[in-house]
Design a protein around this motif. Structure first.
Motif, PDB file in Angstrom:
ATOM      1  N   SER A 146       6.817   7.118 -51.457  1.00  0.00           N
ATOM      2  CA  SER A 146       8.347   6.819 -51.913  1.00  0.00           C
ATOM      3  C   SER A 146       8.785   5.827 -50.839  1.00  0.00           C
ATOM      4  N   SER A 147       8.369   6.174 -49.404  1.00  0.00           N
ATOM      5  CA  SER A 147       8.984   5.234 -48.479  1.00  0.00           C
ATOM      6  C   SER A 147       7.956   4.209 -48.269  1.00  0.00           C
ATOM      7  N   GLY A 148       6.962   4.020 -49.114  1.00  0.00           N
ATOM      8  CA  GLY A 148       6.226   2.857 -49.122  1.00  0.00           C
ATOM      9  C   GLY A 148       5.242   2.695 -47.928  1.00  0.00           C
ATOM     10  N   TRP A 149       4.516   3.901 -47.317  1.00  0.00           N
ATOM     11  CA  TRP A 149       3.992   3.763 -46.055  1.00  0.00           C
ATOM     12  C   TRP A 149       2.418   4.253 -46.633  1.00  0.00           C
ATOM     13  N   VAL A 150       2.400   4.895 -47.707  1.00  0.00           N
ATOM     14  CA  VAL A 150       1.120   5.503 -48.201  1.00  0.00           C
ATOM     15  C   VAL A 150       0.838   4.889 -49.842  1.00  0.00           C
ATOM     16  N   ARG A 151      -0.209   4.942 -49.980  1.00  0.00           N
ATOM     17  CA  ARG A 151      -0.616   4.588 -51.448  1.00  0.00           C
ATOM     18  C   ARG A 151      -1.877   5.563 -51.807  1.00  0.00           C
ATOM     19  N   ARG A 152      -1.428   6.185 -53.176  1.00  0.00           N
ATOM     20  CA  ARG A 152      -2.473   6.879 -53.839  1.00  0.00           C
ATOM     21  C   ARG A 152      -3.674   6.026 -54.756  1.00  0.00           C
ATOM     22  N   VAL A 153      -4.971   6.045 -54.482  1.00  0.00           N
ATOM     23  CA  VAL A 153      -5.842   5.207 -54.973  1.00  0.00           C
ATOM     24  C   VAL A 153      -6.830   6.153 -55.788  1.00  0.00           C
ATOM     25  N   ARG A 154      -6.592   5.976 -57.242  1.00  0.00           N
ATOM     26  CA  ARG A 154      -7.729   6.970 -57.882  1.00  0.00           C
ATOM     27  C   ARG A 154      -9.038   6.863 -57.571  1.00  0.00           C
ATOM     28  N   ASP A 155      -9.709   7.910 -57.234  1.00  0.00           N
ATOM     29  CA  ASP A 155     -11.247   8.006 -56.987  1.00  0.00           C
ATOM     30  C   ASP A 155     -11.876   7.472 -58.479  1.00  0.00           C
ATOM     31  N   PRO A 156     -12.674   6.600 -58.368  1.00  0.00           N
ATOM     32  CA  PRO A 156     -13.439   6.198 -59.647  1.00  0.00           C
ATOM     33  C   PRO A 156     -14.290   6.877 -59.919  1.00  0.00           C
ATOM     34  N   SER A 159      -7.350  11.438 -55.794  1.00  0.00           N
ATOM     35  CA  SER A 159      -7.005  10.097 -55.214  1.00  0.00           C
ATOM     36  C   SER A 159      -7.212  10.020 -53.870  1.00  0.00           C
ATOM     37  N   PHE A 160      -7.753   8.851 -53.232  1.00  0.00           N
ATOM     38  CA  PHE A 160      -7.952   8.512 -51.984  1.00  0.00           C
ATOM     39  C   PHE A 160      -6.700   8.188 -51.507  1.00  0.00           C
ATOM     40  N   LEU A 161      -6.382   8.612 -50.376  1.00  0.00           N
ATOM     41  CA  LEU A 161      -5.050   8.248 -49.722  1.00  0.00           C
ATOM     42  C   LEU A 161      -5.057   7.075 -48.692  1.00  0.00           C
ATOM     43  N   GLU A 162      -4.490   5.853 -48.630  1.00  0.00           N
ATOM     44  CA  GLU A 162      -4.451   4.800 -47.834  1.00  0.00           C
ATOM     45  C   GLU A 162      -3.230   4.462 -47.376  1.00  0.00           C
ATOM     46  N   LEU A 163      -2.988   3.933 -46.273  1.00  0.00           N
ATOM     47  CA  LEU A 163      -1.944   3.281 -45.440  1.00  0.00           C
ATOM     48  C   LEU A 163      -1.526   1.952 -46.242  1.00  0.00           C
ATOM     49  N   THR A 164      -0.338   1.722 -46.390  1.00  0.00           N
ATOM     50  CA  THR A 164       0.073   0.242 -46.480  1.00  0.00           C
ATOM     51  C   THR A 164       0.204  -0.300 -45.248  1.00  0.00           C
ATOM     52  N   ASP A 165       0.373  -1.462 -45.242  1.00  0.00           N
ATOM     53  CA  ASP A 165       0.499  -2.671 -44.097  1.00  0.00           C
ATOM     54  C   ASP A 165       1.919  -1.705 -43.222  1.00  0.00           C
ATOM     55  N   ALA A 166       3.013  -1.376 -43.963  1.00  0.00           N
ATOM     56  CA  ALA A 166       3.918  -1.087 -43.302  1.00  0.00           C
ATOM     57  C   ALA A 166       3.916   0.424 -42.893  1.00  0.00           C
ATOM     58  N   GLY A 167       3.063   1.028 -43.313  1.00  0.00           N
ATOM     59  CA  GLY A 167       2.578   2.489 -42.877  1.00  0.00           C
ATOM     60  C   GLY A 167       1.910   2.356 -41.575  1.00  0.00           C
ATOM     61  N   ARG A 168       0.930   1.292 -41.564  1.00  0.00           N
ATOM     62  CA  ARG A 168       0.068   1.359 -40.464  1.00  0.00           C
ATOM     63  C   ARG A 168       0.738   0.630 -39.256  1.00  0.00           C
ATOM     64  N   THR A 169       1.646  -0.143 -39.543  1.00  0.00           N
ATOM     65  CA  THR A 169       2.533  -0.824 -38.375  1.00  0.00           C
ATOM     66  C   THR A 169       3.185   0.437 -37.779  1.00  0.00           C
ATOM     67  N   LEU A 170       3.919   1.279 -38.712  1.00  0.00           N
ATOM     68  CA  LEU A 170       4.722   2.365 -38.368  1.00  0.00           C
ATOM     69  C   LEU A 170       3.821   3.198 -37.582  1.00  0.00           C
TER      70      LEU A 170
END
Lengths: 168, 168
Positions: free
Chosen positions: A92-102, A108-119
């Motif tokens: 919700s804060s825009g720091w992490v994304r869920r990416v469905r495992d194909p 889902s795999f978890l990955e950082l957004t750009d904002a999350g990585r900066t933070l």
DNA sequence: CAAGATTGATTGATCAATCTTG
DNA sequence: CAAGATTGATCAATCAATCTTG
């Protein structure tokens, strides 16, 4: 050079009862951990607007690509439900994304957004700096290394035998 | 004789960066404390129907007559509100009594009921037994005493400077 | 049915506000 | 007004139940 450095107890200082020492150590361990975790969390909240568990989540995801909710739950010894909700908040804060495992639609795999990585990179400086002040500066290197090794041993023993795991 | 005993690291094993060791130690400390606290709490719940913080409250009150809500809050590094509510639960269960301080009507002394005393004495056996199994048996006496001393030092430093205290 | 995750209900902790007494 | 404690509102963790996919 090192503030308040204490010497390793001589044989004469070792209490007769190991159980009594263990009980006292438990108390010191728990209260110390509480204060240290609070203190580190305070700094992270003041300077970066996140709490300590959020920092730990973000750092874990940054350092371990393709990690999933269950991986975090196991690493942080909390329930998968609590982990899932924690990830919701980070998403919700825009720091992490869920990416469905194909390859497996259940997770889902978890990955950082750009904002999350900066933070997390910024917060890590605060984190390390605080630990240096609260920990490294109080112990000489031998004490630090010795205590770290003992805690690592104790931790790995509980993990190996799966002691103290949460329910679900 | 001691399972998995580890030696104190030699000088060559000490990492160049104390900060890196501190970060690793923080992680081991927090996860170990979590599992140990969970494990001890599981045993207390299964055998005595109380959770770990309740046992700690009861033992504190038993060992320190005339203690008050604020004393427990300070000792356990939690807010006075949380402490007050915790005492409410122990009082509802019939294990603790509030006794108004005649000299200061703002606060009450806390004391155990007979049932509370019986409970805490029994629970203490479980508690000590578990700590012996989870802690003393894994370390040789020197390691145990050394680590205990270090944790006591670190704890007293944070207490002395009032670092990591809760808000209210 | 098992594994992974999410959701809902309850419980507990935190923080702020309030109450009471010194 | 300060100190000690309690209460209420909010937030988060736990546990159980459920949903979805393998």
């Amino acid at each position: 050079m090192y503030a308040m450095a204490v010497n390793v107890p001589a044989a004469a200082d070792i209490p007769a009862s190991a159980a009594a020492t263990a009980v006292a150590m438990f108390d010191d361990l728990v209260r110390y951990e509480t204060r240290l975790y609070n203190a580190v969390g305070d700094g992270l909240r003041r300077r970066h607007g996140i709490v300590a568990p959020q920092f730990e989540f973000l750092r874990y995801i940054r350092d371990r690509p393709d990690s999933r909710v269950g991986d975090l739950a196991a690493a942080f010894v909390i329930g998968v439900g609590a982990t899932s909700k924690g990830i919701n908040r980070l998403e919700s804060s825009g720091w992490v994304r869920r990416v469905r495992d194909p390859a497996d639609g259940r997770s889902s795999f978890l990955e950082l957004t750009d904002a999350g990585r900066t933070l997390v990179d910024a917060a890590e400086h605060t984190f390390t700096e605080q630990l240096a002040a609260l920990l490294s500066d109080l112990l000489d290197p031998g004490q630090l290394a010795g205590t770290a090794a003992t805690l690592a041993l104790l931790r790995s023993e509980l993990e190996r035998t799966d002691v103290g795991a949460p329910v679900g």
